[in-house]
Design an enzyme around this catalytic site. Sequence first.
Site, PDB file in Angstrom:
ATOM      1  CG  HIS A  14      37.126  36.810  39.404  1.00 20.95           C
ATOM      2  ND1 HIS A  14      38.036  37.120  38.418  1.00 20.95           N
ATOM      3  CD2 HIS A  14      37.476  37.563  40.493  1.00 20.95           C
ATOM      4  CE1 HIS A  14      38.889  38.009  38.870  1.00 20.95           C
ATOM      5  NE2 HIS A  14      38.582  38.298  40.134  1.00 20.95           N
TER       6      HIS A  14
ATOM      7  CD  GLU B 245      37.711  34.732  35.446  1.00 23.19           C
ATOM      8  OE1 GLU B 245      37.856  35.795  36.069  1.00 23.19           O
ATOM      9  OE2 GLU B 245      38.439  33.733  35.583  1.00 23.19           O
TER      10      GLU B 245
ATOM     11  CB  SER C 108      41.230  39.242  41.376  1.00 24.47           C
ATOM     12  OG  SER C 108      40.276  40.198  40.983  1.00 24.47           O
TER      13      SER C 108
END
Length: 325
Positions: A293, A263, A167
């Site tokens: 995610h 996602e 991320s």
Amino acid sequence: MSASQAARPYLRIKTTRLRVRSRMVLLLMRWLLRPWLGHLLSGSHKRLAKVQLRMAAQRCRDTKGLAFEYSIIGKVPGHCIGELGDTDRPVLLYLHGGAFVLPAAPPVHGAAVADLCHALNSSGFLLDYRLAPLNRFPAALDDCEQAYRALLERGFPAERIMLAGESAGANLLLGLLQRIRKAGLPMPCGAAAVSPATEMGRIHAPPSRARLRLRDPILPAAALHRIDPLYAGGEDASNPELSPLYMDCHDLPPIYLLATDGEILADDTLLLAARMHEAGVELRVDLWPALPHAFPLFGAVFPEAREARRDIVAFFRDTLERATQ
């Protein structure tokens, strides 16, 4: 093989059928976790500070028998996993996610990194980079660069350093590779970026953000507008160190990208992968079905996460072997 698949030989579409348990967890995430994240990102700085403290106070109980302590490497702090004094072993530098505003969660990030280090017979450093909004760009990326330099100064050869992150941490990983190249430092043996955020200037694009805004089980698309001002401040978000989608992709080490088709950041990965392929990067991309995610973090709740971690370990074993020959 479809024409689209033939044009993307680096891409592997995972056809795993999700277990019933995984589908139930996805529903719970959509009902509970996504609203909580939206509430957090839209809240005050005081609310963020309270959550930062609560997360950092947690303990990692599953260290796979490896030493796990908070320490300082060079001039940056973080969680040391295993024996960082043993420079004959590989070392994993891990950059955690959390929208640039949340610290590593030891029960989640610590356990995942310990699991990878145990499988790779390596040590690890889970970097505690500075967080927004108190420290905006480029503070976090500066800390990542300092951590990489510190590992080199400790005596770890670059060909035995592995980079990984998810991320926001994967965004920082891609920025770090640019910094390493710019400084003329030796590249790591390889880098694994899970669900990277690669476009910081547009909420509505890449296209999967709008297309999957109601389907993503974790990320609240409408709250993304808060991340750019919290982290980037007044910096031009087209800066490739902020938005790696626009980075120069030449002369990078082997890259492993992983995302899911459910996602909102799916196209952040796929568009960057296409640019990397055009630049001749040694590249592998896995696209998983429906999962959330950064799902490889959640080994305790998703059986599929354990398979994804095995894929990451296999990638690093291969790159380590070839880099040290």
